[in-house]
Design an enzyme around this catalytic site. Structure first.
Site, PDB file in Angstrom:
ATOM      1  N   LYS A   1     -15.509  -7.369   5.320  1.00  0.00           N
ATOM      2  CA  LYS A   1     -14.535  -8.298   5.887  1.00  0.00           C
ATOM      3  C   LYS A   1     -14.451  -8.099   7.400  1.00  0.00           C
ATOM      4  CE  LYS A   1     -11.780  -7.645   1.713  1.00  0.00           C
ATOM      5  NZ  LYS A   1     -10.626  -6.927   1.178  1.00  0.00           N
TER       6      LYS A   1
ATOM      7  N   SER B   1      -2.877  -7.749   2.900  1.00  0.00           N
ATOM      8  CA  SER B   1      -3.178  -7.580   4.324  1.00  0.00           C
ATOM      9  C   SER B   1      -3.582  -8.926   4.918  1.00  0.00           C
ATOM     10  CB  SER B   1      -4.320  -6.589   4.515  1.00  0.00           C
ATOM     11  OG  SER B   1      -3.955  -5.323   4.044  1.00  0.00           O
TER      12      SER B   1
ATOM     13  N   HIS C   1       0.842  -1.209   0.000  1.00  0.00           N
ATOM     14  CA  HIS C   1       0.000   0.000   0.000  1.00  0.00           C
ATOM     15  C   HIS C   1       0.876   1.256   0.000  1.00  0.00           C
ATOM     16  CE1 HIS C   1      -3.100  -2.708   2.201  1.00  0.00           C
ATOM     17  NE2 HIS C   1      -3.482  -2.580   0.950  1.00  0.00           N
TER      18      HIS C   1
ATOM     19  N   ARG D   1      -1.996  -6.370  -8.423  1.00  0.00           N
ATOM     20  CA  ARG D   1      -0.850  -7.240  -8.155  1.00  0.00           C
ATOM     21  C   ARG D   1      -0.700  -8.323  -9.203  1.00  0.00           C
ATOM     22  NH1 ARG D   1      -2.910  -8.325  -2.221  1.00  0.00           N
ATOM     23  NH2 ARG D   1      -4.690  -8.500  -3.592  1.00  0.00           N
TER      24      ARG D   1
END
Ligand code: PNS
Length: 163
Positions: A41, A128, A17, A90
């Protein structure tokens, strides 16, 4: 003046990030890191903790501001008078979700554009979720997160005590 918003859950803010934020801050005059409050989440950190950790990690970037938002991203964009959503990509596996998100946001607010920045290869494996998992099982996470995040994670729940 170009102003972009980099939204995410940031639970926690990782070096990946940080890379996107630093590179985004070189492209846009102003960049808002927008921490989502109402994440679907299960978050490890409260929104206030996530906001503080992200602020700490980006304190060296004068044109970056960290804020939190609740509800729809496009409503936040309108309130902040920004039309650019910045997201990191990514791998191909990110693409489908990101594509849907970008299309939905465009449908909801045609004036917005999503800009994708390709993650530096050295962070392409980092998320994460994987940082939390490594931490949970007592693995070393120091190289994956900014120092402030590392400190807070260590203080908060000692490795192996989360089970
Ligand atoms: O870091 P994440 O969890 O991949 O970020 C996802 C985020 C915050 C960008 C996305 O969930 C979001 O914008 N949520 C706010 C609600 C919204 O506007 N959803 C878009 C329409 S489905």
């Amino acid at each position: 003046m170009s102003k972009a918003v980099y939204p995410g859950s940031f639970d926690p803010f990782t070096n990946g990030h940080l890379d996107i934020t630093e590179r985004g801050a070189r492209i846009f005059d102003e960049l808002i890191v927008a921490v989502l409050v109402n994440s679907e989440k299960q978050a490890m950190f409260s929104v206030e903790e996530r906001r503080m950790m992200s602020s700490e990690a980006t304190v060296h970037l004068p044109n970056v501001k960290v804020m939190s938002f609740d509800g729809l991203l496009v409503d936040f964009m309108r309130r902040e008078r920004s039309r650019v959503i910045l997201r990191g990509l990514r791998a191909l596996s990110d693409f489908e979700y990101e594509f849907q998100l970008a299309q939905m946001n465009r449908q909801l607010a045609p004036e917005t554009e999503t800009f994708f920045m390709v993650t530096d290869a050295k962070f392409s494996y980092l998320s994460s979720r994987s940082v939390k998992e490594v931490f949970k099982f007592g693995g070393a996470i120091q190289e994956f997160v900014p120092p402030g995040v590392f400190r807070r994670m260590r203080e908060r729940i000692p490795p192996r005590a989360m089970e």
